[in-house]
Design a protein around this motif. Structure first.
Motif, mmCIF file in Angstrom:
data_model
loop_
_atom_site.group_PDB
_atom_site.id
_atom_site.type_symbol
_atom_site.label_atom_id
_atom_site.label_comp_id
_atom_site.label_asym_id
_atom_site.label_seq_id
_atom_site.Cartn_x
_atom_site.Cartn_y
_atom_site.Cartn_z
ATOM 1 N N PHE B 24 0.836 -1.200 0.000
ATOM 2 C CA PHE B 24 0.000 0.000 0.000
ATOM 3 C C PHE B 24 0.876 1.256 0.000
ATOM 4 C CE2 PHE B 24 -1.845 3.297 2.783
ATOM 5 C CZ PHE B 24 -2.910 3.685 1.988
ATOM 6 N N LEU B 25 1.913 1.226 0.864
ATOM 7 C CA LEU B 25 2.836 2.354 0.965
ATOM 8 C C LEU B 25 3.510 2.619 -0.386
ATOM 9 C CD1 LEU B 25 3.210 3.753 3.669
ATOM 10 C CD2 LEU B 25 5.410 2.596 3.907
ATOM 11 N N ALA B 26 3.960 1.515 -1.031
ATOM 12 C CA ALA B 26 4.636 1.642 -2.327
ATOM 13 C C ALA B 26 3.686 2.216 -3.360
ATOM 14 C CB ALA B 26 5.158 0.286 -2.776
ATOM 15 N N ALA B 27 2.412 1.759 -3.320
ATOM 16 C CA ALA B 27 1.428 2.262 -4.278
ATOM 17 C C ALA B 27 1.222 3.764 -4.079
ATOM 18 C CB ALA B 27 0.109 1.508 -4.113
ATOM 19 N N VAL B 28 1.187 4.211 -2.809
ATOM 20 C CA VAL B 28 1.020 5.638 -2.520
ATOM 21 C C VAL B 28 2.226 6.422 -3.060
ATOM 22 C CG1 VAL B 28 0.972 7.343 -0.671
ATOM 23 C CG2 VAL B 28 -0.461 5.305 -0.531
ATOM 24 N N PHE B 29 3.439 5.907 -2.792
ATOM 25 C CA PHE B 29 4.646 6.592 -3.274
ATOM 26 C C PHE B 29 4.654 6.690 -4.796
ATOM 27 C CE2 PHE B 29 7.189 5.314 0.729
ATOM 28 C CZ PHE B 29 6.751 6.458 1.364
ATOM 29 N N VAL B 30 4.303 5.569 -5.454
ATOM 30 C CA VAL B 30 4.298 5.564 -6.922
ATOM 31 C C VAL B 30 3.253 6.545 -7.435
ATOM 32 C CG1 VAL B 30 3.730 4.175 -8.949
ATOM 33 C CG2 VAL B 30 5.241 3.251 -7.194
ATOM 34 N N GLY B 31 2.078 6.551 -6.785
ATOM 35 C CA GLY B 31 1.018 7.463 -7.205
ATOM 36 C C GLY B 31 1.425 8.913 -7.056
ATOM 37 N N LEU B 32 2.126 9.217 -5.954
ATOM 38 C CA LEU B 32 2.503 10.610 -5.689
ATOM 39 C C LEU B 32 3.725 11.041 -6.497
ATOM 40 C CD1 LEU B 32 2.034 10.905 -1.812
ATOM 41 C CD2 LEU B 32 0.536 11.747 -3.624
ATOM 42 N N GLY B 33 4.763 10.166 -6.528
ATOM 43 C CA GLY B 33 6.033 10.617 -7.107
ATOM 44 C C GLY B 33 6.463 9.879 -8.352
ATOM 45 N N GLY B 34 5.610 8.963 -8.871
ATOM 46 C CA GLY B 34 6.014 8.150 -10.018
ATOM 47 C C GLY B 34 6.403 8.976 -11.224
ATOM 48 N N ALA B 35 5.549 9.969 -11.541
ATOM 49 C CA ALA B 35 5.794 10.777 -12.735
ATOM 50 C C ALA B 35 7.095 11.568 -12.592
ATOM 51 C CB ALA B 35 4.612 11.715 -12.965
ATOM 52 N N ARG B 36 7.332 12.088 -11.366
ATOM 53 C CA ARG B 36 8.549 12.872 -11.141
ATOM 54 C C ARG B 36 9.778 11.960 -11.252
ATOM 55 N NH1 ARG B 36 8.093 15.711 -5.757
ATOM 56 N NH2 ARG B 36 5.979 15.965 -6.560
ATOM 57 N N LEU B 37 9.618 10.740 -10.751
ATOM 58 C CA LEU B 37 10.739 9.795 -10.747
ATOM 59 C C LEU B 37 11.199 9.457 -12.165
ATOM 60 C CD1 LEU B 37 12.424 8.183 -8.740
ATOM 61 C CD2 LEU B 37 10.790 6.323 -8.949
ATOM 62 N N ILE B 208 13.906 -8.414 -8.776
ATOM 63 C CA ILE B 208 12.838 -7.410 -8.757
ATOM 64 C C ILE B 208 11.524 -8.000 -9.244
ATOM 65 C CG2 ILE B 208 12.071 -5.225 -9.791
ATOM 66 C CD1 ILE B 208 14.282 -4.871 -7.735
ATOM 67 N N ARG B 209 11.586 -8.848 -10.278
ATOM 68 C CA ARG B 209 10.375 -9.498 -10.766
ATOM 69 C C ARG B 209 9.744 -10.352 -9.686
ATOM 70 N NH1 ARG B 209 9.756 -9.896 -16.472
ATOM 71 N NH2 ARG B 209 11.235 -8.397 -17.299
ATOM 72 N N ALA B 210 10.605 -11.035 -8.918
ATOM 73 C CA ALA B 210 10.078 -11.870 -7.827
ATOM 74 C C ALA B 210 9.430 -10.981 -6.769
ATOM 75 C CB ALA B 210 11.202 -12.696 -7.227
ATOM 76 N N LEU B 211 10.081 -9.838 -6.455
ATOM 77 C CA LEU B 211 9.553 -8.947 -5.427
ATOM 78 C C LEU B 211 8.287 -8.243 -5.896
ATOM 79 C CD1 LEU B 211 12.845 -7.318 -4.108
ATOM 80 C CD2 LEU B 211 11.423 -8.994 -2.948
ATOM 81 N N ALA B 212 8.184 -8.026 -7.230
ATOM 82 C CA ALA B 212 7.051 -7.265 -7.766
ATOM 83 C C ALA B 212 5.741 -8.011 -7.590
ATOM 84 C CB ALA B 212 7.285 -6.952 -9.240
ATOM 85 N N VAL B 213 5.820 -9.321 -7.340
ATOM 86 C CA VAL B 213 4.599 -10.129 -7.225
ATOM 87 C C VAL B 213 3.733 -9.665 -6.056
ATOM 88 C CG1 VAL B 213 3.757 -12.471 -6.806
ATOM 89 C CG2 VAL B 213 5.702 -12.103 -8.303
ATOM 90 N N PRO B 217 -1.070 -5.361 -8.712
ATOM 91 C CA PRO B 217 -0.675 -5.744 -10.064
ATOM 92 C C PRO B 217 -0.225 -4.572 -10.932
ATOM 93 C CG PRO B 217 -2.652 -6.891 -9.437
ATOM 94 C CD PRO B 217 -2.340 -5.949 -8.315
ATOM 95 N N SER B 218 -0.985 -3.464 -10.900
ATOM 96 C CA SER B 218 -0.633 -2.339 -11.776
ATOM 97 C C SER B 218 0.686 -1.707 -11.339
ATOM 98 C CB SER B 218 -1.750 -1.304 -11.765
ATOM 99 O OG SER B 218 -1.958 -0.865 -10.437
ATOM 100 N N VAL B 219 0.877 -1.606 -10.024
ATOM 101 C CA VAL B 219 2.113 -1.012 -9.510
ATOM 102 C C VAL B 219 3.304 -1.920 -9.841
ATOM 103 C CG1 VAL B 219 3.331 -0.282 -7.430
ATOM 104 C CG2 VAL B 219 0.897 0.157 -7.659
ATOM 105 N N GLY B 220 3.113 -3.235 -9.673
ATOM 106 C CA GLY B 220 4.182 -4.182 -9.963
ATOM 107 C C GLY B 220 4.609 -4.108 -11.417
ATOM 108 N N ARG B 221 3.628 -4.058 -12.325
ATOM 109 C CA ARG B 221 3.948 -3.979 -13.758
ATOM 110 C C ARG B 221 4.711 -2.705 -14.058
ATOM 111 N NH1 ARG B 221 -0.968 -6.222 -14.773
ATOM 112 N NH2 ARG B 221 -1.977 -4.191 -14.856
ATOM 113 N N TRP B 222 4.214 -1.600 -13.495
ATOM 114 C CA TRP B 222 4.860 -0.309 -13.738
ATOM 115 C C TRP B 222 6.309 -0.348 -13.255
ATOM 116 C CZ3 TRP B 222 7.055 3.612 -10.784
ATOM 117 C CH2 TRP B 222 7.251 4.833 -11.432
ATOM 118 N N LEU B 223 6.511 -0.901 -12.074
ATOM 119 C CA LEU B 223 7.861 -0.942 -11.498
ATOM 120 C C LEU B 223 8.807 -1.751 -12.380
ATOM 121 C CD1 LEU B 223 7.171 -1.398 -7.694
ATOM 122 C CD2 LEU B 223 8.410 0.483 -8.759
#
Lengths: 234, 331
Positions: B24-37, B208-213, B217-223
C-alpha cells in the motif's frame, strides 16, 4: 525448420519410394493440409520408423498432443472404412490448436554431448573412432563413452546415422543455425511466460517493436542532430 | 492443534498484513512521485525504483522483527516479560507464551491457500528461469567465441544482441546483427551490453520481478517496466561515456530496432506496438537531449534510516497494536 528440409531432401532422393499402405498412389500424409512442421513430422514417423515419443520431443510438443495428431491422421484416412478423407484440413483445427499452443522446446545437451555436436557441426560427419580421436583422447574418456553419447544423441533425434561397411557414420540432423534458432526462439519468443526476460537484457526489446511512423520520426531527429554536429560545434 | 502451529499462524498473518501495508505504501509513493521519478537520471532512478520494488518485502521483515522484539527480549531476559498481564484469549505474538486460541478456521483456510499458491507460483517461475539459464548456456557453449570482441556469436540471421545469464552473464550477438552493423555501431552495442554484464542487470531484474509479485498488479507492472527502461538508459549512458558521443548511441539503437523490425516483418506478421516501442522512443529522446546531472540519493537514505530507527523505538507500541489487530481479525 530442419525437419522440413530433411524430409523434402529424403522425398526428392532418387529411387525414393514410400512403403505406405495408401488408398491411391499419393502418400496419404502429404495430402493433409497441415502446416509445417507437423505435416513432415507425421511423414517422418512413417518414413523413419521413429516412435511418436521421439517425434513429440523433436517437435517440442507433448506426447498426448502427438498421439492425438497421429490417431486423427489414421482415423480420418478412412482406415476403418468410416469417415471421409480430409482434403481441406478442417478436421485438424482442434488438434492444431492443441499442438500450436504447446511451446517448442529444443533438447538441452550435457557437456560431452555439446562437444560431440560441436565436433560434428564443424567436421560434417564422423564414425565413433573419428569422434573419439578428436574428443576422447584429450578428455581421457573411452571409446564406449563416445559411442553411447552418439547413440543417445541419435535417440534424441539430433543425429542421423548411415551404416558404412561395419560402422555407423553419424552426422547432425539439424545445422547449428537451426539449433540456435530454436534455442533463441525459446528465449525471445515469449514461450517462457515472460520469465526469460528476467535473465536476458537485450539491446532493443526482443518481442515488441516500435511503430513505423515513430521509428521514422526518431531517425529523422538523429539525422538532423548529426547534420548539426557536422556543421561544427560552436 | 499444537500451540506452536497456532503461534506460527499468528506470525504468518502478521507478516502478510505487513506485506500488504508495504505494498500500500509503495502504491502511494508511486502514485505521488512516479511521474517525477521518471525524469530522474537513469542510475539514480534505477536504484530508487529497486528500493520501491523491495519496499513491501523490506517493510514486512523490519516490521515483523520490530513487532516481535518485545518477545525476543523476554526470551533473553524473562524479567522483562509482559505477557502475563494479558488473558489467554489474547493473540500473543510471542515466542514464550504460545497462544491458547488459534485463528478462525476460514482465515486459516485462506492462509493455507495463499501460501500454497505462492509456493506453486514461485516453483513455476523458478523452473522457467532455470530453463532460460540453461538455454543461454547451451547457446554460449555451441556459439563461436570471439575473444577479441568479448562476445559469443550465435548462428542465426535474426538480428539480436543481448546480455544473458544470472551469475556469470555473457554477451551474445547474432550473426545476422554482426553482419549488418558497422564496426562503430558494433562497438556501441557491445559497450551497452557489457554495461549490463557489469551491473548484473539480469540478476537484479530477476529479483525485482520476484519482489514485484507482492505489489498491486498495476504497480508491480509499472515498477518492472520502469526498472527495465532505467537499466537500459543507464547502459546507454555508459556506452556513450566509453564511446564517441550520445548521438551515435541513439543511432545504433535505431539501427538495431530497424533491422529487428524488418526481420520481424519477414517472419511474423503481427507486430506489437507496446512497451518496447515506448522504451526506444524514450531512450533515443533522452540521448538527444541534455544529459542529466547525477543525482544523490542521500535524502532517500536518510529517510530510510529515520524510519528504521523510529520503527525500532516504537517496537513496544507496534507489538501491542499488532496483537490487538490480530485479536480482532483472527478470532
Amino acid at each position: 525448420m530442419a525437419l522440413v528440409s530433411y524430409v523434402s531432401s529424403r522425398v526428392s532422393e532418387p529411387g525414393f519410394r514410400l512403403g505406405l499402405p495408401t488408398d491411391d498412389s499419393e502418400p496419404f500424409v502429404l495430402r493433409f493440409l497441415l502446416p509445417s512442421p507437423y505435416r513432415e513430422a507425421l511423414l517422418l514417423v512413417e518414413l523413419e520408423g521413429l516412435t511418436q515419443e521421439q517425434m513429440a520431443e523433436m517437435l517440442g510438443i507433448s506426447l498426448s498432443g502427438m498421439t492425438a495428431l497421429w490417431s486423427a491422421s489414421r482415423r480420418r484416412r478412412g482406415e476403418d472404412g468410416v469417415g471421409p478423407t480430409p482434403i481441406d484440413g478442417r478436421f485438424y483445427s482442434g488438434y492444431l490448436a492443441q499442438v500450436k499452443s504447446a511451446p517448442v522446446r529444443p533438447p538441452l545437451l550435457g557437456e560431452l554431448e555439446t562437444a560431440v555436436m560441436n565436433h560434428l557441426w564443424s567436421a560434417g560427419d564422423g564414425e565413433v573412432k573419428a569422434v573419439h580421436a578428436a574428443l576422447g583422447k584429450r578428455r581421457g574418456i573411452t571409446l564406449n563413452t563416445i559411442q553411447s553419447t552418439l547413440k543417445r544423441l541419435f535417440e534424441k533425434g539430433l543425429l542421423v546415422r548411415d551404416k558404412v561397411s561395419h560402422a555407423h557414420v553419424y552426422r547432425a540432423r539439424a545445422t547449428r543455425e537451426d539449433f540456435h534458432r530454436d534455442l533463441l526462439g525459446e528465449l525471445v519468443g515469449g514461450l517462457m511466460n515472460g520469465q526469460a526476460d528476467a535473465v536476458v537484457s537485450a539491446f532493443v526489446d526482443l518481442t515488441e517493436r516500435a511503430g513505423p511512423e515513430q521509428l521514422e520520426r526518431l531517425e529523422a531527429l538523429v539525422a538532423e542532430r548529426r547534420r548539426k554536429l557536422e556543421r561544427g560545434p560552436r | 492443534m499444537s500451540l506452536v502451529a497456532q503461534s506460527a499462524q499468528l506470525f504468518l498473518l502478521a507478516g502478510i498484513a505487513f506485506l500488504a501495508f508495504g505494498a500500500f505504501l509503495a502504491a502511494v509513493f508511486v502514485g505521488l512521485g512516479g511521474a517525477r521519478l521518471t525524469r530522474w537520471e537513469p542510475r539514480a532512478r534505477h536504484r530508487a525504483l529497486a528500493m520501491l520494488a523491495s519496499l513491501p518485502a523490506a517493510s514486512a521483515i523490519v516490521l515483523l522483527f520490530a513487532a516481535s522484539l518485545p518477545s525476543l527480549v523476554a526470551l533473553v531476559a524473562p524479567a522483562l516479560d509482559h505477557c502475563p498481564v494479558h488473558d489467554d484469549g489474547h493473540a500473543h505474538l510471542c515466542f514464550v507464551h504460545l497462544p491458547k486460541v488459534g485463528i478462525h478456521a476460514g482465515l486459516l483456510l485462506c492462509l493455507v491457500f495463499l501460501v500454497s499458491y505462492a509456493a506453486l507460483r514461485a516453483a513455476f517461475a523458478a523452473s522457467s528461469v532455470v530453463r532460460a539459464v540453461r538455454v543461454v548456456a547451451a547457446l554460449a557453449r555451441t556459439g563461436e567465441h570471439r575473444s577479441d570482441l568479448g562476445v559469443t556469436i550465435v548462428e542465426t540471421s535474426q538480428p539480436v544482441c543481448f546480455a544473458a545469464g544470472l551469475l556469470s552473464p555473457r554477451v551474445l550477438l547474432s550473426r545476422g546483427l554482426f553482419d549488418v552493423l558497422s564496426s562503430e555501431e558494433r562497438a556501441v552495442v557491445l559497450a551497452h551490453e557489457r554495461a549490463h554484464v557489469r551491473r548484473r542487470d539480469a540478476l537484479v531484474g530477476c529479483v525485482i520481478r520476484a519482489l514485484a509479485v507482492v505489489h498491486l498488479p498495476s504497480v508491480g507492472r509499472w515498477l518492472v517496466q520502469e526498472l527495465e527502461v532505467a537499466a537500459e538508459q543507464a547502459c546507454d549512458e555508459e556506452a556513450a561515456r566509453f564511446g564517441t558521443d550520445r548521438v551515435s548511441v541513439a543511432a545504433a539503437i535505431l539501427m538495431v530496432e530497424r533491422s529487428a523490425k524488418d526481420a520481424a516483418a519477414r517472419e511474423l506478421a503481427p507486430v506489437a506496438v507496446a512497451f518496447g516501442a515506448r522504451a526506444v522512443e524514450r531512450r533515443v529522446e533522452a540521448l538527444l537531449g541534455e544529459p542529466h546531472p547525477p543525482r544523490s540519493l542521500r535524502p532517500l537514505a536518510i529517510a530510510i534510516g529515520v524510519s528504521l530507527v523510529s520503527v525500532l523505538v516504537l517496537a513496544d507500541e507496534l507489538h501491542h497494536l499488532t496483537e490487538s489487530v490480530l485479536s480482532v481479525i483472527a478470532h
